[in-house]
Design a protein around this motif. Structure first.
Motif, PDB file in Angstrom:
ATOM      1  N   SER A  35       0.838  -1.207   0.000  1.00 38.42           N
ATOM      2  CA  SER A  35       0.000   0.000   0.000  1.00 38.42           C
ATOM      3  C   SER A  35       0.867   1.248   0.000  1.00 38.42           C
ATOM      4  CB  SER A  35      -0.927  -0.002   1.220  1.00 38.42           C
ATOM      5  OG  SER A  35      -1.809  -1.101   1.197  1.00 38.42           O
ATOM      6  N   PHE A  36       1.902   1.243   0.862  1.00 35.86           N
ATOM      7  CA  PHE A  36       2.792   2.401   0.924  1.00 35.86           C
ATOM      8  C   PHE A  36       3.506   2.589  -0.413  1.00 35.86           C
ATOM      9  CE2 PHE A  36       6.646   4.736   1.687  1.00 35.86           C
ATOM     10  CZ  PHE A  36       6.311   5.665   2.670  1.00 35.86           C
ATOM     11  N   ARG A  37       4.029   1.515  -0.967  1.00 34.10           N
ATOM     12  CA  ARG A  37       4.787   1.634  -2.211  1.00 34.10           C
ATOM     13  C   ARG A  37       3.897   2.053  -3.376  1.00 34.10           C
ATOM     14  NH1 ARG A  37       8.987  -3.567  -1.821  1.00 34.10           N
ATOM     15  NH2 ARG A  37      10.283  -2.648  -0.161  1.00 34.10           N
ATOM     16  N   THR A  38       2.643   1.628  -3.363  1.00 36.22           N
ATOM     17  CA  THR A  38       1.718   2.054  -4.414  1.00 36.22           C
ATOM     18  C   THR A  38       1.482   3.558  -4.339  1.00 36.22           C
ATOM     19  OG1 THR A  38       0.607  -0.102  -4.404  1.00 36.22           O
ATOM     20  CG2 THR A  38      -0.608   1.756  -5.355  1.00 36.22           C
ATOM     21  N   GLY A  39       1.256   4.059  -3.114  1.00 38.11           N
ATOM     22  CA  GLY A  39       1.048   5.495  -2.948  1.00 38.11           C
ATOM     23  C   GLY A  39       2.280   6.294  -3.313  1.00 38.11           C
ATOM     24  N   ALA A  40       3.451   5.832  -2.880  1.00 39.82           N
ATOM     25  CA  ALA A  40       4.691   6.543  -3.194  1.00 39.82           C
ATOM     26  C   ALA A  40       4.971   6.525  -4.688  1.00 39.82           C
ATOM     27  CB  ALA A  40       5.859   5.921  -2.426  1.00 39.82           C
ATOM     28  N   GLY A  41       4.700   5.394  -5.334  1.00 34.76           N
ATOM     29  CA  GLY A  41       4.904   5.303  -6.771  1.00 34.76           C
ATOM     30  C   GLY A  41       3.979   6.226  -7.540  1.00 34.76           C
ATOM     31  N   LEU A  42       2.729   6.324  -7.089  1.00 32.48           N
ATOM     32  CA  LEU A  42       1.782   7.237  -7.726  1.00 32.48           C
ATOM     33  C   LEU A  42       2.247   8.682  -7.581  1.00 32.48           C
ATOM     34  CD1 LEU A  42      -0.975   7.505  -9.147  1.00 32.48           C
ATOM     35  CD2 LEU A  42      -2.016   7.686  -6.873  1.00 32.48           C
ATOM     36  N   ALA A  43       2.807   9.015  -6.405  1.00 31.00           N
ATOM     37  CA  ALA A  43       3.315  10.375  -6.184  1.00 31.00           C
ATOM     38  C   ALA A  43       4.482  10.683  -7.118  1.00 31.00           C
ATOM     39  CB  ALA A  43       3.745  10.543  -4.727  1.00 31.00           C
ATOM     40  N   ARG A  44       5.380   9.723  -7.311  1.00 31.46           N
ATOM     41  CA  ARG A  44       6.499   9.928  -8.243  1.00 31.46           C
ATOM     42  C   ARG A  44       5.996  10.180  -9.658  1.00 31.46           C
ATOM     43  NH1 ARG A  44       8.990   5.907  -5.085  1.00 31.46           N
ATOM     44  NH2 ARG A  44       8.260   4.265  -6.485  1.00 31.46           N
ATOM     45  N   LEU A  45       4.947   9.463 -10.035  1.00 27.61           N
ATOM     46  CA  LEU A  45       4.403   9.595 -11.380  1.00 27.61           C
ATOM     47  C   LEU A  45       3.731  10.951 -11.592  1.00 27.61           C
ATOM     48  CD1 LEU A  45       3.782   8.071 -14.070  1.00 27.61           C
ATOM     49  CD2 LEU A  45       1.615   7.366 -13.011  1.00 27.61           C
ATOM     50  N   LEU A  46       3.018  11.428 -10.577  1.00 27.61           N
ATOM     51  CA  LEU A  46       2.242  12.656 -10.718  1.00 27.61           C
ATOM     52  C   LEU A  46       3.001  13.912 -10.309  1.00 27.61           C
ATOM     53  CD1 LEU A  46      -1.225  11.454  -9.345  1.00 27.61           C
ATOM     54  CD2 LEU A  46      -0.463  11.605 -11.727  1.00 27.61           C
ATOM     55  N   PHE A  47       4.144  13.757  -9.660  1.00 32.19           N
ATOM     56  CA  PHE A  47       4.884  14.908  -9.125  1.00 32.19           C
ATOM     57  C   PHE A  47       5.141  16.001 -10.167  1.00 32.19           C
ATOM     58  CE2 PHE A  47       8.921  17.017  -7.939  1.00 32.19           C
ATOM     59  CZ  PHE A  47       8.538  17.553  -6.724  1.00 32.19           C
ATOM     60  N   PRO A  48       5.549  15.682 -11.399  1.00 29.43           N
ATOM     61  CA  PRO A  48       5.813  16.752 -12.368  1.00 29.43           C
ATOM     62  C   PRO A  48       4.585  17.578 -12.731  1.00 29.43           C
ATOM     63  CG  PRO A  48       6.822  14.678 -13.073  1.00 29.43           C
ATOM     64  CD  PRO A  48       5.911  14.346 -11.943  1.00 29.43           C
ATOM     65  N   PHE A  49       3.388  17.061 -12.441  1.00 25.02           N
ATOM     66  CA  PHE A  49       2.161  17.744 -12.841  1.00 25.02           C
ATOM     67  C   PHE A  49       1.462  18.447 -11.676  1.00 25.02           C
ATOM     68  CE2 PHE A  49       2.827  13.825 -15.291  1.00 25.02           C
ATOM     69  CZ  PHE A  49       3.039  14.372 -16.547  1.00 25.02           C
ATOM     70  N   CYS A  50       2.112  18.532 -10.538  1.00 23.24           N
ATOM     71  CA  CYS A  50       1.496  19.118  -9.338  1.00 23.24           C
ATOM     72  C   CYS A  50       2.041  20.517  -9.066  1.00 23.24           C
ATOM     73  CB  CYS A  50       1.731  18.212  -8.130  1.00 23.24           C
ATOM     74  SG  CYS A  50       1.011  16.568  -8.269  1.00 23.24           S
ATOM     75  N   GLY A  51       2.020  21.380 -10.084  1.00 19.63           N
ATOM     76  CA  GLY A  51       2.627  22.702  -9.962  1.00 19.63           C
ATOM     77  C   GLY A  51       2.155  23.530  -8.783  1.00 19.63           C
ATOM     78  N   PRO A  52       0.837  23.774  -8.630  1.00 15.74           N
ATOM     79  CA  PRO A  52       0.364  24.599  -7.497  1.00 15.74           C
ATOM     80  C   PRO A  52       0.734  24.024  -6.138  1.00 15.74           C
ATOM     81  CG  PRO A  52      -1.342  24.399  -9.172  1.00 15.74           C
ATOM     82  CD  PRO A  52      -0.255  23.446  -9.569  1.00 15.74           C
ATOM     83  N   LEU A  53       0.586  22.712  -5.969  1.00 17.36           N
ATOM     84  CA  LEU A  53       0.940  22.089  -4.691  1.00 17.36           C
ATOM     85  C   LEU A  53       2.443  22.183  -4.437  1.00 17.36           C
ATOM     86  CD1 LEU A  53      -1.237  18.848  -4.405  1.00 17.36           C
ATOM     87  CD2 LEU A  53      -1.305  20.854  -2.930  1.00 17.36           C
ATOM     88  N   LYS A  54       3.232  21.979  -5.482  1.00 18.16           N
ATOM     89  CA  LYS A  54       4.693  22.079  -5.325  1.00 18.16           C
ATOM     90  C   LYS A  54       5.092  23.477  -4.873  1.00 18.16           C
ATOM     91  CE  LYS A  54       6.094  20.360  -9.322  1.00 18.16           C
ATOM     92  NZ  LYS A  54       7.031  19.926 -10.390  1.00 18.16           N
ATOM     93  N   ARG A  55       4.433  24.506  -5.425  1.00 18.49           N
ATOM     94  CA  ARG A  55       4.789  25.878  -5.044  1.00 18.49           C
ATOM     95  C   ARG A  55       4.492  26.133  -3.570  1.00 18.49           C
ATOM     96  NH1 ARG A  55       3.194  26.824 -10.388  1.00 18.49           N
ATOM     97  NH2 ARG A  55       1.039  27.304  -9.864  1.00 18.49           N
ATOM     98  N   VAL A  56       3.382  25.592  -3.065  1.00 16.83           N
ATOM     99  CA  VAL A  56       3.066  25.749  -1.645  1.00 16.83           C
ATOM    100  C   VAL A  56       4.121  25.055  -0.785  1.00 16.83           C
ATOM    101  CG1 VAL A  56       1.423  25.145   0.183  1.00 16.83           C
ATOM    102  CG2 VAL A  56       0.581  26.021  -1.999  1.00 16.83           C
ATOM    103  N   VAL A  57       4.477  23.825  -1.156  1.00 19.99           N
ATOM    104  CA  VAL A  57       5.471  23.063  -0.387  1.00 19.99           C
ATOM    105  C   VAL A  57       6.821  23.764  -0.425  1.00 19.99           C
ATOM    106  CG1 VAL A  57       6.745  20.891  -0.266  1.00 19.99           C
ATOM    107  CG2 VAL A  57       4.278  20.866  -0.676  1.00 19.99           C
ATOM    108  N   LEU A  58       7.253  24.218  -1.600  1.00 20.88           N
ATOM    109  CA  LEU A  58       8.548  24.896  -1.729  1.00 20.88           C
ATOM    110  C   LEU A  58       8.566  26.193  -0.934  1.00 20.88           C
ATOM    111  CD1 LEU A  58       9.288  24.320  -5.522  1.00 20.88           C
ATOM    112  CD2 LEU A  58      10.536  23.324  -3.591  1.00 20.88           C
ATOM    113  N   ARG A  59       7.465  26.916  -0.952  1.00 16.93           N
ATOM    114  CA  ARG A  59       7.386  28.170  -0.179  1.00 16.93           C
ATOM    115  C   ARG A  59       7.574  27.888   1.310  1.00 16.93           C
ATOM    116  NH1 ARG A  59       5.049  33.348   0.435  1.00 16.93           N
ATOM    117  NH2 ARG A  59       3.626  33.507   2.194  1.00 16.93           N
ATOM    118  N   ASN A  60       6.859  26.877   1.811  1.00 18.90           N
ATOM    119  CA  ASN A  60       6.998  26.515   3.221  1.00 18.90           C
ATOM    120  C   ASN A  60       8.418  26.083   3.552  1.00 18.90           C
ATOM    121  OD1 ASN A  60       4.356  26.981   4.168  1.00 18.90           O
ATOM    122  ND2 ASN A  60       3.642  25.015   3.369  1.00 18.90           N
ATOM    123  N   LEU A  61       9.002  25.255   2.693  1.00 16.61           N
ATOM    124  CA  LEU A  61      10.351  24.754   2.960  1.00 16.61           C
ATOM    125  C   LEU A  61      11.387  25.870   2.914  1.00 16.61           C
ATOM    126  CD1 LEU A  61      10.333  21.405   0.930  1.00 16.61           C
ATOM    127  CD2 LEU A  61      10.131  21.693   3.407  1.00 16.61           C
TER     128      LEU A  61
END
Length: 387
Positions: A35-61
């Motif tokens: 279950s964990f690996r399925t979720g993590a794998g899905l995140a790797r696949l979708l990460f390049p397409f998550c622009g708005p969410l990435k900007r929020v995370v990068l801003r916080n970091l």
């Protein structure tokens, strides 16, 4: 994430519920590790397409670690955060169907003696709980620790009534007491005085009613509820956070809170976030200022000590090159809480995304084109002082 507005589900709510039940049914056939690996794998696949969410995370970091990590390290950490968060969310769907013993085998508890001492004192325990790792495990802490006390959680019901009923049923199946957001403090106090253990997810910003605290060196508002309940009832105040050890194993760490005020709570939560940033849910814009009265939070009591603020709120006043730079309004805040800068800006492209990730609020006058900066950061100079 908020109180349900209606008990009658919409078509969208029914679709969300049906999708969740399908995912839940599929994951029941998986192991926890899968279950964990399925979720993590899905995140790797979708990460390049998550622009708005990435900007929020990068801003916080960048706000939290910009002075200790390079930009490349922050980007790598952001990718790890997406993978860990999605993997843990998939596991949280799978865990309710484990046996009690299988659940215990998935967790290591550190600092358990602090909770045992609190239970022996008999005055109740308030747990500061951050959104970290598989935080659904924290709701089963007394079961995992095999302690003869009642466990409760203070939470925000979901907007989708169907989903909310399902999640509540899952959480109650092992005896967890649920206290919705608008439960009176008297009810919570009564539960604590009966030696209950109450978990409060307290690491999110509280714009309107929060106490002013320092968090990663920045002024922000934090929930006053944990400290208030501890002082009112005499309950012991402890922190507990979850970190991911392996794809199917987690560690729950119990820590003391050095004080009984909101500043002490914020310091405990900050140490938890700092201990494993890849496990933190960074998807809320933690230091975002509200558009209406954005500086009101700086007037909230009790206020952090000057020495604890190392990264004041940053205001940048924009002006056209043909205009004189605006003067700093007479803000009733010291420099350690707020800084004021001016910058020429004639074109929309003058404000880069990097600026949007490091500036708290852009201030402009009526002659400057609105598109030159994000709408949620735009404040007319004429209103800067009054707000």
């Amino acid at each position: 994430r908020i109180m349900p507005r209606t008990e009658r589900p919409t078509l969208g709510h029914r679709f969300q519920y049906a999708t969740y039940r399908v995912v839940e049914t599929v994951l029941r056939t998986f192991s926890v590790r899968s279950s964990f690996r399925t979720g993590a794998g899905l995140a790797r696949l979708l990460f390049p397409f998550c622009g708005p969410l990435k900007r929020v995370v990068l801003r916080n970091l960048r706000f939290a670690f910009g002075d200790e990590k390079s930009d490349e390290e922050i980007k790598v950490l952001a990718k790890d955060i997406f993978q860990n968060t999605t993997g843990n969310l998939f596991c949280s769907v799978r865990l309710p169907f484990l046996t009690d013993q299988a659940l215990r085998d998935s967790v290591t508890i550190e600092g358990l003696e602090l909770l045992e001492q609190s239970v022996e004192e008999g005055k109740g325990t308030v747990f500061l709980v951050p959104h970290m790792g598989n935080w659904e495990l924290l709701a089963q802490l007394t079961l995992l620790a095999d302690l003869p006390v009642e466990m409760g959680t203070h939470y925000r019901p979901l907007n989708n009534a169907l989903m909310n009923q399902l999640i509540e049923r899952r959480r109650k199946q092992r005896g967890l007491h649920l206290f919705p957001k608008r439960t009176s403090s008297h009810t919570l106090s009564k539960f604590l005085r009966e030696n209950g253990v109450l978990g409060i997810l307290a690491d999110q910003r509280i714009p309107s009613r929060g106490d002013l605290c320092s968090f990663f060196g920045r002024p922000t508002t934090c929930s006053p509820l944990p400290a208030l309940l501890a002082r009112r009832t005499g309950a012991r105040l402890l922190g507990v956070h979850c970190t991911t050890v392996d794809d199917d194993h987690w560690k729950l760490t119990i820590t003391p809170v050095d004080g009984t005020d909101s500043a002490a709570c914020a310091a405990n939560l900050e140490r938890a976030w700092h201990s494993s940033p890849a496990d933190v849910f960074w998807f809320q814009d933690r230091w975002k200022l509200p558009r209406s009265h954005p500086l009101r939070g700086l007037t909230r009591p009790p206020g952090p000590a000057k020495s604890s603020i190392t990264k004041p709120i940053r205001l940048v006043a924009l002006h056209a090159s043909t205009e004189m730079p605006p003067e700093r309004p007479d803000f009733p805040f010291p420099d350690h809480l707020l800084t004021w800068e001016t910058r020429e800006c004639d074109h929309p492209e003058a404000i880069s995304r990097d600026d949007a990730l490091t500036v708290d609020l852009f201030v402009t006058d009526a002659k400057l084109p609105v598109p030159c900066c994000p709408a949620d950061k735009l404040l007319p100079a004429s209103e800067a002082e009054t707000r």
